[in-house]
Each structure stands twice: as structure tokens, then as C-alpha cells.
Write an enzyme that holds these catalytic residues in place. Structure first.
Site, mmCIF file in Angstrom:
data_model
loop_
_atom_site.group_PDB
_atom_site.id
_atom_site.type_symbol
_atom_site.label_atom_id
_atom_site.label_comp_id
_atom_site.label_asym_id
_atom_site.label_seq_id
_atom_site.Cartn_x
_atom_site.Cartn_y
_atom_site.Cartn_z
ATOM 1 N N ASP A 167 0.845 -1.192 0.000
ATOM 2 C CA ASP A 167 0.000 0.000 0.000
ATOM 3 C C ASP A 167 0.878 1.238 0.000
ATOM 4 O OD1 ASP A 167 -2.241 1.922 1.312
ATOM 5 O OD2 ASP A 167 -3.160 0.112 0.507
ATOM 6 N N HIS A 204 -3.047 5.916 4.398
ATOM 7 C CA HIS A 204 -3.866 4.791 3.931
ATOM 8 C C HIS A 204 -3.293 3.462 4.418
ATOM 9 C CE1 HIS A 204 -5.831 2.180 0.798
ATOM 10 N NE2 HIS A 204 -6.807 3.054 0.936
ATOM 11 N N SER A 415 -11.113 -0.874 0.439
ATOM 12 C CA SER A 415 -9.730 -0.836 0.922
ATOM 13 C C SER A 415 -9.637 -1.290 2.369
ATOM 14 C CB SER A 415 -9.181 0.596 0.842
ATOM 15 O OG SER A 415 -8.806 0.940 -0.457
#
Length: 479
Positions: A167, A204, A415
Site C-alpha cells: 500500500d 492509507h 480498501s
């Protein structure tokens, strides 16, 4: 027509790849982004066939010179893929690339005789959505517990399940969050812009790692910043980067991946073919996000879960809305999505807890759900005005909103449903002393008796015991 947010994301990703001209495809529906003027082929004989066929096509029908078609990369990559230039990337606009479309058409008959695909666009693989998560993060008070909350389990380095998160990188002060004390990996290359504002997508990977650690504390989590640049990477590079990520520390038990792309096909991504073949021979389970396009179109690599040869090694994950009873408005769906988990307004660590950091919203919320759902979803609430929306507006309607993050955030998207499921599988492995993650996946799904409704279908719902549903507010009927 592609929604405004997709066009905004196109601009954001194009800025992160200033030397790569991009186009939307396959048409105005804009299912994906890809590199203009270039196609991909397997190295060796297949690349030669592609070059010769496309060269003949363009010199016969398009009036280009024979040397216009050429290798765009001098060497193939680890995935055995080469880039072939088939047109001038400066021609055309973002709505498409006639040279690439012509190259694909030229190879159709040859592919039919060969029995497999020979050529592909060079797609942009991005954090799972119309190139972005289901929404942007919202600050959560430090007094609020993470959701899912931390499970009661002791970390044991000798028995910890290995989870690799591919990621964005970790925030520099991530270890100030106790649940991430045993996490390792790459730091985000640049967290803030020159004005000290958090950049888009920053946090994230940290948010995802926090979710895994909450659901399954007995995990050894490693985060790789493969998607450091605006959460996006070209397909040509992605297979190589996945090889690099899994081999730096050895193939993990579970690979949590919250990125992908549609490609208008049902046979996967050419640039990932070598990696997916290697994955089949390993014991690693790939848990992959189904994407946030509110679409039934296959989203790769999650959709490999529906191909018989990969069904054992891939689990695709869609998102449930905040109450866990129905699908989230943004979640992709269809028979290729094999499980759903809470993915709307989850709470985890976005930044570390040392210094509060400002963030300016990139997108404006909508007056109504952009996917047509009848509840107050993340498309609409909480309200904010974003930079990219204002840049596109003919007449600015207001100054973009700024918030302050000091640790926790609410965030939505497949996600985040994905690491929830990765954590549940890891937790099952610990609880049942199961060493094979693929067996654990099968056992977990077989033992689950919970279902949710997604677009009229009843689907397996994996809800961690420490997750708390959030009441959903229906839209008020018109007066």
C-alpha cells in the site's frame, strides 16, 4: 459518463505521473486509466508477433511509417512483460487513445488462433476505486475507541501470523499507536506538502495496518510503500513491485492488497500473469479489495478469486455499509466477490499520535449519493468542499475545508473491508492453531452463518466480534 470525482482523480494521478500521458478507457464510462501510445506483451516470440502485426496494421490502414511501432522499454521486467510503443502519446485526449485501440483490434484474430491474450493496455493500478477510496478520511476524537476494537489476544512473535500490506507507507510516528508496536516496513516518502498539509492517500497504509492489528493482535505486520505515489502505479511495474514486496521478507501467510483496476476483460491482468502463477505455487493467501466503483465489472486482482485456477489462492472482499446489513453504496459486487465485511466509517489510526497534522479535502461531497442509494452515505456526509472540485468548477462556491488529524480517523472503502477480513483469517489461524492460511479461509467461510444483502443477493458477511455497527440514517422523503 464518468462522474466528476473520476475526472478529479484523473487529474490527481496525472500530476503524480507527469511524464506518463494517461487516457480514460474504454470509452466515456471511464472504467480504468491507462498509458497512452503503449501496449504490453509477453517478452520473446509473443512480443515479436505483436510488433509485426501492429506494424503491418498501421502501415496498411493508418499511414504510419514502419519504424513508428517499436519497443518502448529496452529490457523486459521481472514479470516477463515488455512495453511496445504503437502511437504518438501526444495525440488524442483523455477520453481515449485511437492508436492503442487500433493495436488491440489488430491482434484479435491472432489471439483467437493463439488461444490466449497477446496484448494489453498498460493500465493504472490504484487504491481501490474510481482511482480512490470510498471517501476521504474524517477526524475521530482520541476518546473514541477504534472500530473494530482491539481483540483480546496476546502478541507472540513465535506464533504470530505474517501479514504483508502492499500500500502506501507508514507514517513516521506510527509506533506511537500501541496496536502498531510490532509493525515493520517502509515509511511514507513524503507525508506533507511544502505548506505542511497532509498529502492525499497519506495514512492509507497505516490505517489498514491498524485494522489488521485490531482484529488480529497476534500478527507480524509488514507494510510496503509500493503505492506511495498518489496510490497509483502502472500495470507494467506492478507485477515487479509485488515480487519485490513478497521477496524482501519472504512470502507471508497473508497478503492484504487494497488496490487494483478493471480492464474490460474476464481473464486478468497481463502484467500480473507471472506473479499470479507464482502465487499459486506458494502457501500465501491474497486477500484483495473488490473496488469501489459500485459496479459488477471484474476488478483485478480481486476477481482472480472467480477463476478456478486461482480460487484457492485469492479471496475477494466487498464492503458492507455502516450497519453491516447491506452493501455499501460504493462497493463493487457480483459473483466474483466472495465475501463482504464492514467497510464504511471504520475507525483506525491515520497518523501517529505525536503532533496534530492538517489536511485539506480534495473532493466535495455530493447533494445525493453518486451511486443512487437511499441512505445518508459517505458520498454526502459529513459535508465538505474540496480542492479538486473547486478547480473544476466554473465559479468557485467556497474555500476548500481543512481539518486536523491527531491520530484516529473514520474512513470508508473496500480498501478497509479487506484488512478486516485478512485479520479475521489471521485470528482464526491463531485460535485454531492452523498454519495454512488457505485452509483457514475455507474454514472461516464454512463456519460463518451470517449473511448480508447486496443488490438483492444474500452474500457471506464476515463481521469481526469487536466491530460495532453504526446506525444508518435513511434519506428523508421529499416534502
Amino acid at each position: 459518463m464518468a462522474p466528476q470525482r473520476f475526472h478529479e482523480q484523473f487529474e490527481q494521478i496525472q500530476r503524480s505521473m507527469p511524464d506518463v500521458p494517461l487516457a480514460m478507457g474504454p470509452d466515456d464510462s471511464a472504467e480504468f486509466l491507462y498509458e497512452k501510445g503503449v501496449v504490453l506483451a509477453r517478452d520473446g516470440e509473443e512480443a515479436r508477433v505483436v510488433e509485426d502485426t501492429v506494424r503491418q496494421h498501421f502501415t496498411t490502414f493508418a499511414g504510419l511509417t514502419a519504424d513508428h511501432v517499436r519497443r518502448a522499454s529496452p529490457e523486459t521486467n521481472r514479470s516477463g512483460i515488455t512495453r511496445i510503443q504503437v502511437g504518438d502519446p501526444g495525440q488524442g485526449d483523455r477520453s481515449g487513445d485511437p492508436a492503442v485501440a487500433g493495436a488491440l483490434r489488430a491482434l484479435r484474430a491472432t489471439e483467437g488462433r493463439a488461444g490466449r491474450r497477446l496484448v494489453s493496455r498498460n493500465h493504472v493500478v490504484s487504491i481501490a476505486v474510481n482511482a480512490c477510496p470510498g471517501d476521504e478520511p474524517v477526524p475521530a476524537p482520541l476518546t473514541q475507541q477504534p472500530n473494530p476494537a482491539a481483540a483480546e489476544c496476546t502478541y507472540d512473535p513465535d506464533t504470530a501470523v505474517g501479514v504483508l500490506v502492499v500500500d502506501t507507507g507508514l507514517m513516521r510516528d506510527y509506533s506511537s499507536y500501541p496496536l502498531l508496536a510490532h509493525t515493520d516496513g517502509d515509511l511514507q516518502v513524503k507525508e506533507c506538502d511544502d505548506d505542511g498539509i497532509l498529502q492525499q492517500y497519506v495514512g492509507h497504509g497505516t490505517f489498514i495496518a491498524g485494522l489488521v492489528a485490531a482484529v488480529a493482535p497476534n500478527t507480524g505486520i509488514t507494510v510496503r510503500n509500493t503505492l506511495n505515489d498518489a496510490g497509483a502505479i502502472l500495470e507494467y511495474e506492478f507485477g515487479d513491485k509485488l515480487f519485490e514486496a513478497v521477496e524482501r521478507g519472504g512470502w507471508p501467510d497473508i497478503l492484504s492488497l487494497s488496490a487494483g483496476t478493471s480492464n474490460g476483460r474476464t481473464d486478468g491482468l497481463l502484467g500480473l500473469a507471472a506473479f499470479m502463477e507464482e502465487l499459486r505455487t506458494r502457501r500465501t493467501l491474497l486477500v484483495a479489495a473488490a473496488g469501489n466503483n459500485a459496479s459488477a465489472t471484474p476488478f483485478w486482482p480481486a476477481a482472480y478469486a472467480d477463476l478456478p485456477e486461482y480460487a484457492d489462492s485469492v479471496l475477494s472482499v466487498g464492503a458492507l455499509r455502516a450497519d453491516g446489513e447491506f452493501g455499501a453504496c460504493f462497493s463493487n459486487h457480483g459473483p466474483w466477490v466472495k465475501a463482504y465485511a464492514p467497510g464504511e466509517r471504520l475507525t483506525s489510526s491515520l497518523t501517529g499520535f505525536d503532533v496534530p497534522v492538517p489536511y485539506v479535502y480534495q473532493h466535495s461531497t455530493y447533494d445525493a449519493c453518486r451511486f443512487g442509494f437511499a441512505y445518508v452515505c459517505t458520498c454526502q456526509s459529513p459535508r465538505h468542499t474540496g480542492v479538486l472540485s473547486e478547480e473544476r468548477a466554473a465559479a468557485p462556491t467556497g474555500k476548500p475545508d481543512q481539518v486536523m488529524f491527531e491520530g484516529f480517523a473514520h474512513w470508508s472503502g473496500t480498501s478497509f473491508a479487506t484488512p478486516v477480513v485478512a485479520g479475521m483469517i489471521a485470528s482464526h489461524m491463531t485460535a485454531h492453531k492452523e498454519t495454512d492460511p488457505r485452509v483457514a479461509r475455507t474454514q472461516l467461510l464454512a463456519s460463518s452463518t451470517e449473511y448480508a444483502e447486496v443488490r438483492g443477493a444474500h452474500v457471506p458477511a464476515l463481521r469481526p466480534p469487536t466491530w460495532s455497527p453504526v446506525p444508518v440514517v435513511p434519506l428523508s422523503p421529499p416534502a
